[in-house]
Design a protein around this motif. Structure first.
Motif, PDB file in Angstrom:
ATOM      1  N   LEU A   1       0.371  -1.413  -0.159  1.00 14.69           N
ATOM      2  CA  LEU A   1       0.053  -0.071  -0.055  1.00 14.69           C
ATOM      3  C   LEU A   1       0.699   1.354   0.227  1.00 14.69           C
ATOM      4  N   VAL A   2       2.611   1.379   0.608  1.00 14.47           N
ATOM      5  CA  VAL A   2       3.031   2.002   0.391  1.00 14.47           C
ATOM      6  C   VAL A   2       3.208   2.875  -0.560  1.00 14.47           C
ATOM      7  N   GLY A   3       2.855   4.319  -0.852  1.00 18.75           N
ATOM      8  CA  GLY A   3       3.256   4.669  -1.976  1.00 18.75           C
ATOM      9  C   GLY A   3       2.202   4.944  -2.764  1.00 18.75           C
ATOM     10  N   ARG A   4       0.923   4.401  -2.860  1.00 22.66           N
ATOM     11  CA  ARG A   4       0.175   4.471  -3.852  1.00 22.66           C
ATOM     12  C   ARG A   4      -0.880   5.975  -3.464  1.00 22.66           C
ATOM     13  N   GLU A   5      -1.506   6.436  -4.257  1.00 20.93           N
ATOM     14  CA  GLU A   5      -2.417   7.841  -3.746  1.00 20.93           C
ATOM     15  C   GLU A   5      -3.582   7.319  -3.354  1.00 20.93           C
ATOM     16  N   VAL A   6      -4.113   8.432  -3.234  1.00 23.73           N
ATOM     17  CA  VAL A   6      -5.853   7.963  -2.245  1.00 23.73           C
ATOM     18  C   VAL A   6      -6.211   9.401  -2.446  1.00 23.73           C
ATOM     19  N   TYR A   7      -7.616   9.187  -3.016  1.00 27.26           N
ATOM     20  CA  TYR A   7      -8.484   9.527  -3.701  1.00 27.26           C
ATOM     21  C   TYR A   7      -9.444   9.283  -3.147  1.00 27.26           C
ATOM     22  N   SER A   8     -10.651  10.875  -2.617  1.00 28.02           N
ATOM     23  CA  SER A   8     -11.832  11.145  -2.251  1.00 28.02           C
ATOM     24  C   SER A   8     -12.616   9.950  -3.556  1.00 28.02           C
ATOM     25  N   SER A   9     -13.965   9.259  -3.354  1.00 31.02           N
ATOM     26  CA  SER A   9     -14.842   9.002  -3.912  1.00 31.02           C
ATOM     27  C   SER A   9     -15.457   9.546  -4.523  1.00 31.02           C
ATOM     28  N   ASN A  10     -15.004  10.754  -4.779  1.00 31.48           N
ATOM     29  CA  ASN A  10     -15.587  12.026  -5.539  1.00 31.48           C
ATOM     30  C   ASN A  10     -14.936  12.294  -6.903  1.00 31.48           C
TER      31      ASN A  10
ATOM     32  N   VAL B   1     -11.254  13.447  -6.010  1.00 34.08           N
ATOM     33  CA  VAL B   1     -10.657  14.416  -5.309  1.00 34.08           C
ATOM     34  C   VAL B   1      -9.180  13.683  -5.023  1.00 34.08           C
ATOM     35  N   PHE B   2      -8.118  13.876  -5.498  1.00 31.57           N
ATOM     36  CA  PHE B   2      -6.886  13.738  -4.668  1.00 31.57           C
ATOM     37  C   PHE B   2      -6.464  14.325  -3.064  1.00 31.57           C
ATOM     38  N   VAL B   3      -6.394  13.261  -2.506  1.00 34.05           N
ATOM     39  CA  VAL B   3      -5.792  13.203  -1.003  1.00 34.05           C
ATOM     40  C   VAL B   3      -4.456  13.370  -0.546  1.00 34.05           C
ATOM     41  N   GLY B   4      -3.873  12.343  -0.994  1.00 35.59           N
ATOM     42  CA  GLY B   4      -2.803  11.967  -0.113  1.00 35.59           C
ATOM     43  C   GLY B   4      -1.957  10.918  -1.086  1.00 35.59           C
ATOM     44  N   GLU B   5      -0.558  11.061  -0.219  1.00 34.12           N
ATOM     45  CA  GLU B   5       0.161   9.106  -0.631  1.00 34.12           C
ATOM     46  C   GLU B   5       0.679   8.565   0.361  1.00 34.12           C
ATOM     47  N   ILE B   6      -0.306   7.459   0.472  1.00 37.67           N
ATOM     48  CA  ILE B   6       0.008   6.648   1.779  1.00 37.67           C
ATOM     49  C   ILE B   6       1.543   6.576   1.914  1.00 37.67           C
ATOM     50  N   GLU B   7       2.797   6.944   2.891  1.00 41.12           N
ATOM     51  CA  GLU B   7       3.658   7.402   3.154  1.00 41.12           C
ATOM     52  C   GLU B   7       3.443   5.401   4.359  1.00 41.12           C
ATOM     53  N   ASP B   8       2.713   5.296   5.875  1.00 41.91           N
ATOM     54  CA  ASP B   8       3.367   4.658   6.042  1.00 41.91           C
ATOM     55  C   ASP B   8       1.727   3.931   6.294  1.00 41.91           C
ATOM     56  N   ILE B   9       1.376   2.798   7.345  1.00 45.81           N
ATOM     57  CA  ILE B   9       0.286   1.932   7.470  1.00 45.81           C
ATOM     58  C   ILE B   9       0.358   2.045   9.501  1.00 45.81           C
ATOM     59  N   GLN B  10      -1.312   2.650   9.869  1.00 46.49           N
ATOM     60  CA  GLN B  10      -1.225   2.656  11.166  1.00 46.49           C
ATOM     61  C   GLN B  10      -1.786   1.053  11.906  1.00 46.49           C
ATOM     62  N   LEU B  11      -0.933   0.267  12.419  1.00 44.38           N
ATOM     63  CA  LEU B  11      -1.643  -1.129  12.825  1.00 44.38           C
ATOM     64  C   LEU B  11      -2.289  -1.123  14.239  1.00 44.38           C
ATOM     65  N   ASP B  12      -2.982  -1.857  14.045  1.00 43.57           N
ATOM     66  CA  ASP B  12      -3.242  -2.284  15.731  1.00 43.57           C
ATOM     67  C   ASP B  12      -2.417  -3.895  15.926  1.00 43.57           C
ATOM     68  N   LEU B  13      -1.616  -4.357  16.331  1.00 45.59           N
ATOM     69  CA  LEU B  13      -0.965  -5.395  16.436  1.00 45.59           C
ATOM     70  C   LEU B  13      -1.418  -6.884  17.052  1.00 45.59           C
ATOM     71  N   ASP B  14      -2.099  -5.919  18.954  1.00 46.12           N
ATOM     72  CA  ASP B  14      -3.171  -6.799  18.931  1.00 46.12           C
ATOM     73  C   ASP B  14      -4.334  -7.719  18.496  1.00 46.12           C
TER      74      ASP B  14
ATOM     75  N   VAL C   1      -6.156   3.833  -4.009  1.00 45.38           N
ATOM     76  CA  VAL C   1      -6.872   3.796  -2.942  1.00 45.38           C
ATOM     77  C   VAL C   1      -8.258   4.791  -2.530  1.00 45.38           C
ATOM     78  N   LEU C   2      -9.127   4.125  -2.445  1.00 46.15           N
ATOM     79  CA  LEU C   2     -10.838   5.437  -2.588  1.00 46.15           C
ATOM     80  C   LEU C   2     -11.590   5.620  -0.963  1.00 46.15           C
ATOM     81  N   VAL C   3     -11.161   6.291  -0.478  1.00 49.49           N
ATOM     82  CA  VAL C   3     -11.628   6.694   0.525  1.00 49.49           C
ATOM     83  C   VAL C   3     -13.315   7.166   0.650  1.00 49.49           C
ATOM     84  N   ASN C   4     -13.419   7.813   1.775  1.00 49.63           N
ATOM     85  CA  ASN C   4     -14.963   8.326   1.373  1.00 49.63           C
ATOM     86  C   ASN C   4     -14.786   9.953   0.579  1.00 49.63           C
TER      87      ASN C   4
END
Length: 104
Positions: A11-20, A22-35, A76-79
């Motif tokens: 996922l790192v490096g992929r562009e993120v757009y809104s569902s409409n 609109v460019f939002v940004g680029e994925i730099e890192d992933i936040q995880l819940d390890l548990d 990646v599409l986000v709401n």
């Protein structure tokens, strides 16, 4: 037909757009819940400065909650909640969930 699983780091490096679209940004890192063994957020950099004007100050990015993700593919599409956040009338959830990442 099931696709082969991808590594989360893909996922790192992929562009993120809104569902409409609109460019939002680029994925730099992933936040995880390890548990829970779950992705909880996407750390974005290379932000659309018009979308986040005045909201990120000196920060280098934002963390978008993973529950906002609608689809993952070449991009990646986000709401579109991210656009409502920009409009100055955020949903309570948007105001609470868009976290500023620390400058590096």
């Amino acid at each position: 037909m099931n696709a082969a699983p991808e590594e989360i780091t893909s996922l790192v490096g992929r562009e993120v757009y809104s569902s409409n679209g609109v460019f939002v940004g680029e994925i730099e890192d992933i936040q995880l819940d390890l548990d829970a063994r779950a992705v909880t957020g996407l750390a974005l950099a290379e932000l659309n400065h018009e979308l986040f004007a005045g909201e990120v100050g000196g920060s280098t990015g934002v963390i978008v909650p993973y529950r906002w993700v609608r689809a993952v593919g070449d991009i990646v599409l986000v709401n579109d909640v991210i656009e409502r956040y920009d409009a100055g009338e955020p949903e309570e959830e948007a105001a609470e969930d868009v976290a500023r990442s620390e400058p590096r």
